[in-house]
Design a protein around this motif. Structure first.
Motif, PDB file in Angstrom:
ATOM      1  N   GLU A 199       4.619   3.295  -0.012  1.00  0.00           N
ATOM      2  CA  GLU A 199       4.091   3.790  -1.290  1.00  0.00           C
ATOM      3  C   GLU A 199       2.605   3.482  -1.412  1.00  0.00           C
ATOM      4  N   GLU A 200       2.201   2.275  -1.034  1.00  0.00           N
ATOM      5  CA  GLU A 200       0.788   1.921  -1.097  1.00  0.00           C
ATOM      6  C   GLU A 200      -0.051   2.869  -0.251  1.00  0.00           C
ATOM      7  N   ARG A 201       0.415   3.151   0.947  1.00  0.00           N
ATOM      8  CA  ARG A 201      -0.385   3.987   1.850  1.00  0.00           C
ATOM      9  C   ARG A 201      -0.432   5.437   1.405  1.00  0.00           C
ATOM     10  N   VAL A 202       0.715   5.987   0.997  1.00  0.00           N
ATOM     11  CA  VAL A 202       0.728   7.391   0.581  1.00  0.00           C
ATOM     12  C   VAL A 202      -0.178   7.580  -0.626  1.00  0.00           C
ATOM     13  N   ARG A 203      -0.064   6.709  -1.610  1.00  0.00           N
ATOM     14  CA  ARG A 203      -0.899   6.860  -2.814  1.00  0.00           C
ATOM     15  C   ARG A 203      -2.382   6.693  -2.476  1.00  0.00           C
ATOM     16  N   ALA A 204      -2.697   5.758  -1.602  1.00  0.00           N
ATOM     17  CA  ALA A 204      -4.101   5.553  -1.235  1.00  0.00           C
ATOM     18  C   ALA A 204      -4.654   6.769  -0.488  1.00  0.00           C
ATOM     19  N   LEU A 205      -3.872   7.321   0.415  1.00  0.00           N
ATOM     20  CA  LEU A 205      -4.337   8.481   1.179  1.00  0.00           C
ATOM     21  C   LEU A 205      -4.495   9.706   0.288  1.00  0.00           C
ATOM     22  N   VAL A 206      -3.603   9.870  -0.669  1.00  0.00           N
ATOM     23  CA  VAL A 206      -3.742  10.962  -1.625  1.00  0.00           C
ATOM     24  C   VAL A 206      -5.041  10.811  -2.404  1.00  0.00           C
ATOM     25  N   ASP A 212      -2.024  -9.452   9.780  1.00  0.00           N
ATOM     26  CA  ASP A 212      -0.847  -8.588   9.873  1.00  0.00           C
ATOM     27  C   ASP A 212      -0.750  -7.643   8.681  1.00  0.00           C
ATOM     28  N   TYR A 213      -1.835  -6.903   8.427  1.00  0.00           N
ATOM     29  CA  TYR A 213      -1.867  -6.016   7.265  1.00  0.00           C
ATOM     30  C   TYR A 213      -2.749  -4.815   7.582  1.00  0.00           C
ATOM     31  N   VAL A 214      -2.346  -3.652   7.091  1.00  0.00           N
ATOM     32  CA  VAL A 214      -3.155  -2.442   7.234  1.00  0.00           C
ATOM     33  C   VAL A 214      -3.632  -2.031   5.846  1.00  0.00           C
ATOM     34  N   ASP A 215      -4.937  -2.020   5.649  1.00  0.00           N
ATOM     35  CA  ASP A 215      -5.533  -1.594   4.384  1.00  0.00           C
ATOM     36  C   ASP A 215      -5.843  -0.101   4.506  1.00  0.00           C
ATOM     37  N   GLY A 247      -6.991   0.996  22.633  1.00  0.00           N
ATOM     38  CA  GLY A 247      -6.990   2.450  22.531  1.00  0.00           C
ATOM     39  C   GLY A 247      -8.257   3.003  21.933  1.00  0.00           C
ATOM     40  N   ARG A 248      -8.126   4.209  21.373  1.00  0.00           N
ATOM     41  CA  ARG A 248      -9.286   4.869  20.784  1.00  0.00           C
ATOM     42  C   ARG A 248      -8.837   5.770  19.643  1.00  0.00           C
ATOM     43  N   GLY A 249      -9.813   6.115  18.806  1.00  0.00           N
ATOM     44  CA  GLY A 249      -9.504   6.917  17.638  1.00  0.00           C
ATOM     45  C   GLY A 249      -9.429   6.048  16.396  1.00  0.00           C
ATOM     46  N   VAL A 250      -9.254   6.709  15.249  1.00  0.00           N
ATOM     47  CA  VAL A 250      -9.272   6.032  13.953  1.00  0.00           C
ATOM     48  C   VAL A 250      -8.147   6.578  13.086  1.00  0.00           C
ATOM     49  N   GLY A 251      -7.442   5.679  12.422  1.00  0.00           N
ATOM     50  CA  GLY A 251      -6.503   6.056  11.384  1.00  0.00           C
ATOM     51  C   GLY A 251      -6.916   5.418  10.073  1.00  0.00           C
ATOM     52  N   MET A 252      -6.271   5.830   9.005  1.00  0.00           N
ATOM     53  CA  MET A 252      -6.553   5.314   7.666  1.00  0.00           C
ATOM     54  C   MET A 252      -8.006   5.634   7.246  1.00  0.00           C
TER      55      MET A 252
END
Length: 461
Positions: free
Chosen positions: A88-95, A421-424, A436-441
């Motif tokens: 929920e945190e990630r979906v709302r933040a990405l929206v 151990d957290y993804v913001d 690796g390479r590339g960017v998410g979030m």
């Protein structure tokens, strides 16, 4: 016809069996996705955002079924409630990020011209998702890809076959164009052929270094874009000014949550010599309080690893370290559920470790961690950088300026202070070296799922 089978680490039972998609089925899905994507790209962003929030609602409605189902597939204890809170945190933040991330870039005004760079969809995005956080890692790409106007093909891991079907059920209910999102059951051979065919426009893979290299080989010469989140051996450094009890509690959790099966989990800890002895004692004492057992029990705090072969790798790393002089601190008698030949593996803390050992150099991806004494910030940084990986690193201190200075010297994608151990979702998720390479979030993650298209319009002549 080949089948993909999920065998439960809980009891060795068969959880799910699905046939590998045929070539004709893959081709039909791609054709439908290409058609649906053109329609979807014309849907206003406000409507796409509303559908992603509706998707979140549909996932929430399934959560009571998802939690025990996930425990049976990959072993995480039901007491932790699955992944819905973080999802929920990630979906709302990405929206929320999508308006800014997808807005045209407008250069300095030039009289007589209208100029802009639009972010247009990549097209079809292939998501190859892992089993360790199967909802979060898949959603990290699926949600921004759909927000950006893409179609998505999801190939989920064999160990979490049912997760792809949960995504499909939720997204089917929100009114997406038919075929815009499709879960396909694929084996390695079919996946390689799909990538090499250039039938998709972007591939996001989360998994092992070997898997990332296989994806790169398959994509060679196609010029499609890739996002690769691969291995990690994430370190922590505890300075003498750290909040001692807080650091112990958080780092134990960062090392052993999800049985250590996290790309950004803590696998090695460097502790300043002034607090090393007391830290080791407290860390081992808290670790010994875990309860290893059936993940369907509310009393279980540590479930089995996702497969016996993964537990065997961790056992091998521990065994090699001990043979070279390391000392394990956790008494096996406290963990009777630990049994060789099964996925049930107790947590272990080792001291007397060094960088000649796999425990400190190779990704273990399990409930084992090495603790080393250091004499200075400089020594800690040198040891943290002595790794083929670079996803995250954490510094435990009350001095923010020191944390930033130390972080500047660490070769890593993310630096934490007093967290791990957290993804913001507002920050770029990326790594260096074999990570690796590339960017998410973040807004940068949207850039990986779109392509820039420049408009140079002469409006006066």
């Amino acid at each position: 016809m080949n089948d993909i089978v999920c065998i439960s680490p809980v009891d060795g039972s068969e959880v799910a069996r699905r046939p590998v998609a045929t070539g004709a089925e893959v081709a039909a899905a791609l054709a439908q996705a290409r058609k649906a994507q053109l329609e979807w790209s014309r849907v206003p962003l406000a409507e796409r955002k509303a559908m992603m929030l509706a998707f979140l609602h549909e996932m929430r409605a399934q959560n009571d079924e998802i939690v025990p189902e996930l425990a049976m597939q990959m072993g995480r204890p039901v007491r932790y409630g699955g992944e819905l809170r973080s999802l929920e945190e990630r979906v709302r933040a990405l929206v929320e990020l999508s308006d800014e991330a997808l807005a045209p870039i407008v250069p300095t005004e030039r009289p007589g011209f209208r100029r802009m760079i639009k972010r247009v969809p990549a097209g079809i995005v292939l998501v190859i998702a892992p089993w360790n956080y199967p909802y979060l890692t898949a959603a990290n790409t699926i949600v921004p890809a759909l927000l950006a106007g893409n179609a998505v093909i999801l190939k989920h891991a064999a160990q979490t076959l049912l997760v792809g079907e949960r995504f499909q059920a939720a997204l089917d209910r929100v009114g997406l164009p038919e075929g815009l999102f499709r879960t396909l059951t694929l084996d390695h051979v079919v996946t390689r052929e799909l990538i090499a065919s250039r039938s998709v426009d972007h591939v996001n893979f989360t998994g092992s270094v070997a898997g990332g290299r296989a994806v790169e080989r398959a994509a060679a010469g196609t010029f499609i874009s890739l996002g690769l989140e691969l291995g990690g051996k994430d370190p922590a450094y505890v300075r003498p000014d750290a909040d001692f009890d807080f650091a112990v509690e958080q780092l134990v959790d960062g090392a052993f949550y999800n049985s250590g099966q996290c790309c950004c989990g803590i696998e090695r800890v460097y502790v300043h010599e002034r607090i090393y002895d007391s830290f080791v004692e407290a860390f081992a004492g808290l670790t010994a309080r875990y309860r290893l057992g059936n993940p369907l029990s509310q009393d279980t705090t540590l479930g089995p690893m996702a497969a016996t072969r993964f537990a065997d790798t961790v056992r091998a790393h521990i065994g090699e370290a001990v043979a070279k002089g390391a000392r394990p601190l956790i008494d096996p008698a406290r963990f009777p559920a630990d049994k060789i030949g099964t996925a049930y593996l107790m947590p272990q803390v080792l001291v007397g470790v060094d960088h000649s050992m796999q425990m400190m150099m190779e990704e273990s991806f399990g409930p084992a961690v090495g603790l080393m004494k250091v004499a200075s910030d400089q020594e800690a940084v040198a040891l943290m950088n002595d790794s083929p990986y670079g996803l995250t690193a954490s510094v435990w201190t009350e001095d923010a300026a020191a944390a930033e200075r130390i972080g500047d010297g660490i070769a890593t994608g993310t630096v934490f202070m007093n967290r791990c151990d957290y993804v913001d979702p507002a920050l770029a998720w990326t790594g260096v070296k074999d990570t690796g390479r590339g960017v998410g979030m973040s807004r940068l993650g949207f850039e990986a799922l779109t392509r820039p298209k420049s408009f140079h319009l002469r409006i006066e002549h």
